[in-house]
Every structure is written in C-alpha cells, then in structure tokens.
Motif scaffolding. Structure first.
Motif, short mmCIF file in Angstrom:
data_model
loop_
_atom_site.label_atom_id
_atom_site.label_comp_id
_atom_site.label_asym_id
_atom_site.label_seq_id
_atom_site.Cartn_x
_atom_site.Cartn_y
_atom_site.Cartn_z
N SER A 158 0.84 -1.21 0.00
CA SER A 158 0.00 0.00 0.00
C SER A 158 0.86 1.25 0.00
O SER A 158 0.61 2.19 -0.76
N TYR A 159 1.89 1.27 0.84
CA TYR A 159 2.79 2.43 0.88
C TYR A 159 3.58 2.56 -0.42
O TYR A 159 3.81 3.67 -0.90
N TYR A 160 3.97 1.45 -1.01
CA TYR A 160 4.69 1.49 -2.28
C TYR A 160 3.78 2.05 -3.37
O TYR A 160 4.19 2.91 -4.16
N ALA A 161 2.53 1.61 -3.39
CA ALA A 161 1.56 2.11 -4.37
C ALA A 161 1.31 3.60 -4.18
O ALA A 161 1.22 4.36 -5.16
N LEU A 162 1.21 4.04 -2.94
CA LEU A 162 1.03 5.46 -2.66
C LEU A 162 2.23 6.27 -3.14
O LEU A 162 2.08 7.34 -3.72
N SER A 163 3.42 5.75 -2.90
CA SER A 163 4.64 6.41 -3.35
C SER A 163 4.64 6.53 -4.87
O SER A 163 4.89 7.61 -5.42
N CYS A 164 4.34 5.44 -5.56
CA CYS A 164 4.30 5.46 -7.03
C CYS A 164 3.22 6.41 -7.54
O CYS A 164 3.44 7.13 -8.52
N ALA A 165 2.07 6.41 -6.90
CA ALA A 165 0.97 7.28 -7.31
C ALA A 165 1.37 8.76 -7.19
O ALA A 165 0.86 9.60 -7.94
N GLN A 166 2.27 9.05 -6.27
CA GLN A 166 2.75 10.42 -6.09
C GLN A 166 3.99 10.70 -6.93
O GLN A 166 4.61 11.75 -6.80
N GLN A 167 4.36 9.73 -7.75
CA GLN A 167 5.54 9.82 -8.62
C GLN A 167 6.81 10.06 -7.81
O GLN A 167 7.67 10.86 -8.19
N LEU A 168 6.91 9.34 -6.70
CA LEU A 168 8.08 9.40 -5.83
C LEU A 168 8.66 8.00 -5.68
O LEU A 168 7.91 7.03 -5.62
N VAL A 169 9.98 7.92 -5.64
CA VAL A 169 10.58 6.64 -5.24
C VAL A 169 10.48 6.56 -3.73
O VAL A 169 10.36 7.59 -3.05
N PRO A 170 10.48 5.36 -3.17
CA PRO A 170 10.27 5.22 -1.72
C PRO A 170 11.23 6.06 -0.87
O PRO A 170 10.81 6.61 0.15
N SER A 171 12.49 6.19 -1.28
CA SER A 171 13.42 6.99 -0.45
C SER A 171 13.04 8.47 -0.46
O SER A 171 13.20 9.17 0.55
N SER B 66 1.81 15.70 -1.90
CA SER B 66 1.98 14.26 -2.02
C SER B 66 2.04 13.51 -0.69
O SER B 66 1.34 12.53 -0.50
N VAL B 67 2.84 13.96 0.24
CA VAL B 67 3.07 13.20 1.46
C VAL B 67 2.14 13.63 2.59
O VAL B 67 1.65 12.78 3.34
N ASN B 68 1.87 14.90 2.71
CA ASN B 68 1.01 15.36 3.82
C ASN B 68 -0.37 14.71 3.80
O ASN B 68 -0.87 14.34 4.86
N PRO B 69 -1.00 14.53 2.62
CA PRO B 69 -2.30 13.83 2.62
C PRO B 69 -2.20 12.39 3.13
O PRO B 69 -3.12 11.89 3.78
N ILE B 70 -1.08 11.72 2.85
CA ILE B 70 -0.89 10.35 3.33
C ILE B 70 -0.71 10.37 4.85
O ILE B 70 -1.32 9.56 5.57
N TYR B 71 0.11 11.30 5.34
CA TYR B 71 0.31 11.44 6.78
C TYR B 71 -1.03 11.74 7.47
O TYR B 71 -1.35 11.14 8.50
N ASP B 72 -1.80 12.64 6.89
CA ASP B 72 -3.11 12.98 7.46
C ASP B 72 -4.04 11.78 7.46
O ASP B 72 -4.81 11.57 8.41
N ALA B 73 -3.98 10.95 6.40
CA ALA B 73 -4.81 9.74 6.33
C ALA B 73 -4.41 8.74 7.41
O ALA B 73 -5.27 8.10 8.02
N GLU B 74 -3.11 8.63 7.66
CA GLU B 74 -2.65 7.75 8.74
C GLU B 74 -3.20 8.22 10.08
O GLU B 74 -3.69 7.42 10.88
#
Length: 153
Positions: A20-33, A102-110
């Motif tokens: 799920s986190y990998y898919a979120l990263s890809c959806a945001q066009q970011l590599v995991p690092s 990209s990241v803040n919405p994921i953090y907020d969802a967590e």
C-alpha cells in the motif's frame, strides 16, 4: 487459529501494508526513499539531519544520501552545514509544495485512520506489533548480529 495460520495472516497483512505504501509512493511519482525524506521532514520539521531521516525511515545512510543529492539537484531541498560533517535539510518552496501535495495527505490519512480506532485498540496494536518484532529479532539473533541484545554473545 494456530500459530502457523496466524503467522501467515500477519505476514500477509504486513506485505499488504508495505504494498500500500509502495503504491502510494508510485501514485505520487516518488521513489520510496524520496517519500521517506518528505515524510521525515513532515514529522521532524525543516532542519532535521540525515541521521534523523535514516532513523525514522529505518533506511540505510547511502540510500537516503543518494536521494538527498538527487532532490537537491532538482531544487527540492537544500543542505546546510551544521557541526562537523553534519548537514541540516530544508525544503525549498518547490519541495514544500511537493510535500504538501503528495506526502502530507498520506500522513493525514494515517492520523485519521488511527483516530478512528479506540485508544485501547491503538495501544494494543502498537504493543503487540512491538512485541512481535522483539520476539522475531530474538528468534533470529543468530542470523543477524544487529538483533543480539547488548551483553549477549
């Protein structure tokens, strides 16, 4: 449920969360690092150090360092010298926009997902996951020296 069945279900859930986190990263066009760097700066704030990011993300220094250099070249962050060889990391305006989008919405969802759980459920999830990790490391200490407890040979 026996231990084998529970272990398989737990590992499936772990892999599902990782995917799920990998898919979120890809959806945001970011590599995991890159996702780890934005996430760490979101949590720790501007000016955090590379070692802080590595500790939070449980990532290798080389992996984070490579991503930091790439992001610096892209104008997404800047590195400022601190004590000794220490570097402090700051997002540029462009980097801040990327993090906000990209990241803040994921953090907020967590945060929202944890808020939907009762306090006792949150505490139980954290405690039991921590216990499993400790027991797994204990059972595999002979395979990975970093899992050995201090004083144990």
């Amino acid at each position: 449920m026996d231990a084998k069945e529970a272990q398989l279900q737990y590992m499936h859930l772990y892999k599902e969360m990782d995917a799920s986190y990998y898919a979120l990263s890809c959806a945001q066009q970011l590599v995991p690092s890159e996702m780890d760097i934005y996430y760490a700066i979101t949590v720790l704030g501007d000016g955090c150090r590379q070692r802080d990011i590595c500790a939070l993300a449980l990532s290798r220094k080389q992996t984070i360092n490579s991503a930091l250099k790439k992001m610096e070249k892209q104008g997404l962050l800047r590195l400022e010298s601190g004590k000794g060889r220490e570097k402090h990391i700051y997002l540029t305006a462009s980097g801040r926009r990327n993090a906000d989008e990209s990241v803040n919405p994921i953090y907020d969802a967590e945060q929202a997902a944890f808020a939907e759980m009762a306090e006792a459920e949150r505490e139980q999830l954290v405690a039991l996951t921590g216990k499993f990790i400790h027991l797994l490391q204990k059972q595999t200490a002979h395979l990975a020296p970093e899992f050995r407890e201090k004083g144990e040979k």
